[in-house]
Motif scaffolding. Structure first.
Motif, PDB file in Angstrom:
ATOM      1  N   ILE A 133     -36.206  49.052  31.756  1.00  0.00           N
ATOM      2  CA  ILE A 133     -36.372  49.113  33.212  1.00  0.00           C
ATOM      3  C   ILE A 133     -37.784  48.626  33.480  1.00  0.00           C
ATOM      4  N   THR A 134     -37.902  47.489  34.150  1.00  0.00           N
ATOM      5  CA  THR A 134     -39.179  46.818  34.322  1.00  0.00           C
ATOM      6  C   THR A 134     -39.468  46.567  35.792  1.00  0.00           C
ATOM      7  N   VAL A 135     -40.714  46.767  36.187  1.00  0.00           N
ATOM      8  CA  VAL A 135     -41.148  46.505  37.557  1.00  0.00           C
ATOM      9  C   VAL A 135     -42.353  45.573  37.512  1.00  0.00           C
ATOM     10  N   SER A 136     -42.744  45.046  38.654  1.00  0.00           N
ATOM     11  CA  SER A 136     -43.916  44.184  38.710  1.00  0.00           C
ATOM     12  C   SER A 136     -45.182  45.015  38.519  1.00  0.00           C
ATOM     13  N   SER A 139     -46.230  47.223  41.382  1.00  0.00           N
ATOM     14  CA  SER A 139     -45.289  48.237  41.858  1.00  0.00           C
ATOM     15  C   SER A 139     -45.982  49.594  41.957  1.00  0.00           C
ATOM     16  N   PRO A 140     -45.624  50.392  42.937  1.00  0.00           N
ATOM     17  CA  PRO A 140     -46.240  51.722  43.054  1.00  0.00           C
ATOM     18  C   PRO A 140     -45.740  52.716  42.020  1.00  0.00           C
ATOM     19  N   TYR A 141     -44.736  52.312  41.230  1.00  0.00           N
ATOM     20  CA  TYR A 141     -44.138  53.239  40.268  1.00  0.00           C
ATOM     21  C   TYR A 141     -44.705  52.979  38.875  1.00  0.00           C
ATOM     22  N   GLY A 142     -45.362  54.024  38.338  1.00  0.00           N
ATOM     23  CA  GLY A 142     -46.009  53.886  37.039  1.00  0.00           C
ATOM     24  C   GLY A 142     -45.203  54.447  35.896  1.00  0.00           C
ATOM     25  N   ASP A 143     -44.097  55.130  36.197  1.00  0.00           N
ATOM     26  CA  ASP A 143     -43.231  55.668  35.161  1.00  0.00           C
ATOM     27  C   ASP A 143     -41.806  55.731  35.696  1.00  0.00           C
ATOM     28  N   VAL A 144     -40.860  55.888  34.791  1.00  0.00           N
ATOM     29  CA  VAL A 144     -39.465  55.847  35.201  1.00  0.00           C
ATOM     30  C   VAL A 144     -39.074  57.075  36.012  1.00  0.00           C
ATOM     31  N   GLU A 145     -39.756  58.199  35.785  1.00  0.00           N
ATOM     32  CA  GLU A 145     -39.446  59.401  36.559  1.00  0.00           C
ATOM     33  C   GLU A 145     -39.693  59.177  38.054  1.00  0.00           C
ATOM     34  N   SER A 146     -40.838  58.598  38.387  1.00  0.00           N
ATOM     35  CA  SER A 146     -41.159  58.376  39.801  1.00  0.00           C
ATOM     36  C   SER A 146     -40.243  57.331  40.424  1.00  0.00           C
ATOM     37  N   LEU A 147     -39.877  56.306  39.636  1.00  0.00           N
ATOM     38  CA  LEU A 147     -38.954  55.297  40.153  1.00  0.00           C
ATOM     39  C   LEU A 147     -37.580  55.904  40.395  1.00  0.00           C
ATOM     40  N   ALA A 148     -37.085  56.673  39.440  1.00  0.00           N
ATOM     41  CA  ALA A 148     -35.771  57.298  39.583  1.00  0.00           C
ATOM     42  C   ALA A 148     -35.746  58.230  40.787  1.00  0.00           C
ATOM     43  N   LYS A 149     -36.819  58.985  40.987  1.00  0.00           N
ATOM     44  CA  LYS A 149     -36.895  59.902  42.125  1.00  0.00           C
ATOM     45  C   LYS A 149     -36.855  59.135  43.444  1.00  0.00           C
ATOM     46  N   ASN A 229     -43.218  47.571  31.710  1.00  0.00           N
ATOM     47  CA  ASN A 229     -41.992  48.226  31.271  1.00  0.00           C
ATOM     48  C   ASN A 229     -42.125  49.733  31.462  1.00  0.00           C
ATOM     49  N   LEU A 230     -41.166  50.330  32.152  1.00  0.00           N
ATOM     50  CA  LEU A 230     -41.222  51.764  32.405  1.00  0.00           C
ATOM     51  C   LEU A 230     -40.415  52.576  31.405  1.00  0.00           C
ATOM     52  N   ALA A 231     -39.297  52.026  30.930  1.00  0.00           N
ATOM     53  CA  ALA A 231     -38.435  52.801  30.030  1.00  0.00           C
ATOM     54  C   ALA A 231     -37.446  51.895  29.332  1.00  0.00           C
ATOM     55  N   LEU A 232     -36.837  52.417  28.278  1.00  0.00           N
ATOM     56  CA  LEU A 232     -35.824  51.711  27.498  1.00  0.00           C
ATOM     57  C   LEU A 232     -34.532  52.524  27.506  1.00  0.00           C
ATOM     58  N   MET A 233     -33.404  51.868  27.764  1.00  0.00           N
ATOM     59  CA  MET A 233     -32.108  52.541  27.784  1.00  0.00           C
ATOM     60  C   MET A 233     -31.526  52.580  26.371  1.00  0.00           C
ATOM     61  N   ALA A 250     -37.252  60.829  29.532  1.00  0.00           N
ATOM     62  CA  ALA A 250     -37.612  61.152  30.911  1.00  0.00           C
ATOM     63  C   ALA A 250     -36.558  62.036  31.574  1.00  0.00           C
ATOM     64  N   GLY A 251     -35.626  62.531  30.781  1.00  0.00           N
ATOM     65  CA  GLY A 251     -34.609  63.427  31.314  1.00  0.00           C
ATOM     66  C   GLY A 251     -33.313  62.758  31.676  1.00  0.00           C
ATOM     67  N   GLY A 252     -33.217  61.431  31.467  1.00  0.00           N
ATOM     68  CA  GLY A 252     -31.979  60.720  31.759  1.00  0.00           C
ATOM     69  C   GLY A 252     -30.959  60.903  30.652  1.00  0.00           C
ATOM     70  N   GLN A 253     -29.756  60.409  30.913  1.00  0.00           N
ATOM     71  CA  GLN A 253     -28.674  60.592  29.944  1.00  0.00           C
ATOM     72  C   GLN A 253     -27.913  59.300  29.700  1.00  0.00           C
ATOM     73  N   PHE A 254     -28.619  58.175  29.670  1.00  0.00           N
ATOM     74  CA  PHE A 254     -27.914  56.896  29.552  1.00  0.00           C
ATOM     75  C   PHE A 254     -28.531  56.000  28.486  1.00  0.00           C
ATOM     76  N   SER A 255     -27.668  55.327  27.703  1.00  0.00           N
ATOM     77  CA  SER A 255     -28.105  54.313  26.742  1.00  0.00           C
ATOM     78  C   SER A 255     -27.032  53.243  26.639  1.00  0.00           C
ATOM     79  N   LEU A 256     -27.441  52.051  26.226  1.00  0.00           N
ATOM     80  CA  LEU A 256     -26.531  50.906  26.161  1.00  0.00           C
ATOM     81  C   LEU A 256     -27.119  49.874  25.214  1.00  0.00           C
ATOM     82  N   SER A 257     -26.277  49.048  24.610  1.00  0.00           N
ATOM     83  CA  SER A 257     -26.789  47.944  23.796  1.00  0.00           C
ATOM     84  C   SER A 257     -26.012  46.678  24.102  1.00  0.00           C
TER      85      SER A 257
END
Length: 331
Positions: A133-136, A139-149, A229-233, A250-257
């Motif tokens: 999960i990548t942002v510019s 971006s105001p989001y510095g981690d995946v938790e804040s982006l997800a929220k 890059n904020l996080a990896l699935m 970060a508390g999520g429950q998703f992964s994929l390849s």
């Protein structure tokens, strides 16, 4: 939530050890007359993306082992249908092969094509990666938790994302992540693109808010300080990016390849098929290939043709379930 348990990176790697130990017949014995003219290597995605880079390196190393010319041709369009069709519909004489991607197990489920993995001759799986999960960088989001929220609290359609065509693997990655947060699959608007490179350009230009592509495909922009890059699935951090946390951390429950493998048309000439598959087994261990993949953050995952065929069949069933759950499967 995980859509890849039967074909996780661990599962794929576990089946690869024996395949990597196979003995390689010398060219004078195996496929000595192949190739006798240039071979076209079709890449179904745009120049500059991860699939294109991988395809060009494999083509160069095939030239070293088999002689002759292996010429990469980018056949884009139709969310991958154009290029995959060019591989499947080519003469099965060994002079047109291509880099088939995980989308071949998805496109027919959403009504884009009738092609399936059964329309190809598997020659060797070479790579598997998980999306990030990548942002510019601004971006105001510095981690995946804040982006997800922020996404969860936003009105549907407020955020925009991209990375591939509609219904492509990176689109499915976004959908899976949203579903894992109990959000609608279209809560974030998907902006279709013909690959990761144009999606990254759109991200930097401010046209979208995030991309869900492999970390390798974000590397140039991240290294240039234009994206982060904020996080990896994935189930675990990538060795190439140890500083990037997983969504699960970060508390999520998703992964994929996702994956990339070399294939030819169905019923491909057996001499050509054996020559290429034998060369690919060598290439998977070639220091030049290993260095190239590691330097770009690509995961090296080799499967021989039989194991590749089984993996593609299994993935097809998984994607059918996932696309149906997301409401993208055609009736």
């Amino acid at each position: 939530m995980s859509l890849n348990k039967p074909v996780t990176r661990r599962t794929v790697l576990g089946g690869a050890a024996a395949a990597l130990a196979l003995s390689v017949a010398p060219r004078s014995v195996l496929g000595a007359d192949y190739p006798s003219r240039p071979v076209t290597v079709v890449v179904p995605w745009g120049a500059g993306g991860g699939t294109d880079a991988t395809g060009r390196m494999i083509a160069a190393l095939l030239e070293k082992r088999l002689g002759g010319s292996f010429n990469v041709v980018n056949r884009t369009g139709g969310s991958g249908v154009v290029g995959h069709s060019a591989i499947a519909n080519a003469a099965p004489d060994g002079y047109t092969i291509g880099l088939v991607t995980v989308e071949i197990t998805m496109m027919h489920h959403i009504g884009l094509t009738e092609l399936t993995a059964a329309d190809y001759t598997p020659l060797g799986l070479m790579n598997a990666d998980s999306p990030g999960i990548t942002v510019s960088s601004d971006s105001p989001y510095g981690d995946v938790e804040s982006l997800a929220k922020a996404i969860a609290e936003s009105e549907p359609g407020t955020f925009k994302a991209s990375g591939t065509g509609q219904g492509g693997i990176w689109h499915l990655a976004l959908i899976g992540w949203l579903l894992s947060m109990d959000l609608a699959p279209d809560h974030v608007t998907w902006v279709p693109s013909e690959g990761s490179a144009p999606a990254m350009q759109d991200l930097i230009a401010g046209g979208i808010d995030l991309v869900t592509v492999s970390l390798a495909e974000t590397k140039a922009m991240v290294d240039a300080g234009r994206a982060k890059n904020l996080a990896l699935m994935a189930d675990a951090r990538a060795a190439s990016h140890p500083d990037v946390p997983t969504v699960k951390e970060a508390g999520g429950q998703f992964s994929l390849s996702t994956w990339r493998g070399i294939c030819g048309p169905k019923d491909m000439d057996p001499v050509a098929a054996e020559a290429i598959s034998t060369a690919l087994a060598e290439i998977a261990q070639d220091p030049e290939f290993v260095e190239f993949m590691n330097s770009r953050g690509f995961g090296i995952t080799y499967l021989d043709p039989a194991a590749q065929a089984a993996m593609m069949s299994t993935t097809d069933a998984i994607m059918s379930d996932a696309l149906t759950a997301a409401g993208l499967a055609s009736s």
